[in-house]
Design a protein around this motif. Sequence first.
Motif, PDB file in Angstrom:
ATOM      1  N   ALA A 167       1.021  -1.046  -0.288  1.00 43.80           N
ATOM      2  CA  ALA A 167      -0.043   0.656  -0.264  1.00 43.80           C
ATOM      3  C   ALA A 167       0.808   1.211   0.263  1.00 43.80           C
ATOM      4  N   SER A 203     -13.461   1.255   5.587  1.00 44.99           N
ATOM      5  CA  SER A 203     -12.976   2.054   4.171  1.00 44.99           C
ATOM      6  C   SER A 203     -12.720   3.784   4.325  1.00 44.99           C
ATOM      7  N   TRP A 232      -7.326   5.721   0.739  1.00 42.48           N
ATOM      8  CA  TRP A 232      -7.067   4.628  -0.081  1.00 42.48           C
ATOM      9  C   TRP A 232      -7.326   5.169  -1.503  1.00 42.48           C
ATOM     10  N   GLN A 256      -8.157   0.507  -5.435  1.00 46.57           N
ATOM     11  CA  GLN A 256      -8.109   2.214  -4.615  1.00 46.57           C
ATOM     12  C   GLN A 256      -7.292   2.217  -5.411  1.00 46.57           C
ATOM     13  N   ARG A 295      -4.351   2.990  -4.057  1.00 47.29           N
ATOM     14  CA  ARG A 295      -3.060   3.147  -2.663  1.00 47.29           C
ATOM     15  C   ARG A 295      -2.575   2.005  -3.495  1.00 47.29           C
TER      16      ARG A 295
END
Length: 299
Positions: free
Chosen positions: A143, A209, A214, A263, A265
């Motif tokens: 991430a 979330s 994200w 996402q 990320r």
Amino acid sequence: MKGIPDTELFAQGHNACAGCGASIIARHVLKASGKDVIVCNATGCLEVFSTFYPETSWKVPWIHAAFENAASVASGIARALKKQGREKTKVLVMGGDGGTFDIGFQFISGAVERGENICYVCYDNEAYMNTGIQRSGATPKYASTTTSPAGSRIHGKQEFKKHLPFIFAAHNENVYVATSSCAYPDDLIRKVSKGLEHKGPAYIQIFSSCPTGWKHSPSLSIKVAKLAFETCIYPLFEIEKGVVKITRKPGKIKPVKNYLQEQGRFKHLDDREVQQIQEHVNKQWEKLLKLEESGISIS
């Protein structure tokens, strides 16, 4: 939804980002707790967006603790209530993964080891979101965060996520441990209610979330949370007396790519890295299934 209390103890009008999982979690945690509860909140997103002085979203007694010591403050409250003969009043802690996995870990560990009668809820958004999206022990491998950026040579965080529920479950057999998700309020409410009724320490970790950190649309918050469950990235289980029980299983397990591609990320990942994450998730899911099948205590 059937079976979920109508009473709202977490007021609207707070300053959370659109699509914030933590605000959804706080709302349903208080539906589980009812009015007879004292909340101790660690520094973090939830504390900041819900208590802009002189306003508050909390319709129950609420106290702010420092980033690291919410579990210790809650322990003191629980002991004071016991001394006053008010043990029906529950003590609930709310903290993000930064204040839980890292900064506050030793204080929660101490509370669990001592057997304090508190219920600790971690809203797990997988980074220090309030202070600028820095990586935490909960941040998944690869991430991209502001302190683990995705560069040309190093693609984000290099370590897998810490297995905190199992760490706390290993402390002793009297701790109730569970995981849940902002996408499944019925499961969330049942487990928080169970944790609050448990005589002794409880730790409940809830998938939260975070569209801002994200890098996905606020409209996708629940979809992303459901994909985390459906891909087995974030399984739902509980541990009682050290024994693992999976409380909900996906009908058909989806590939982790479905979750990752939603996402920003993870947008830098190559096929090899996606496959490595898939293999890790498969391994962890098989381990969880074997633990449940064996019935052996991990405490």
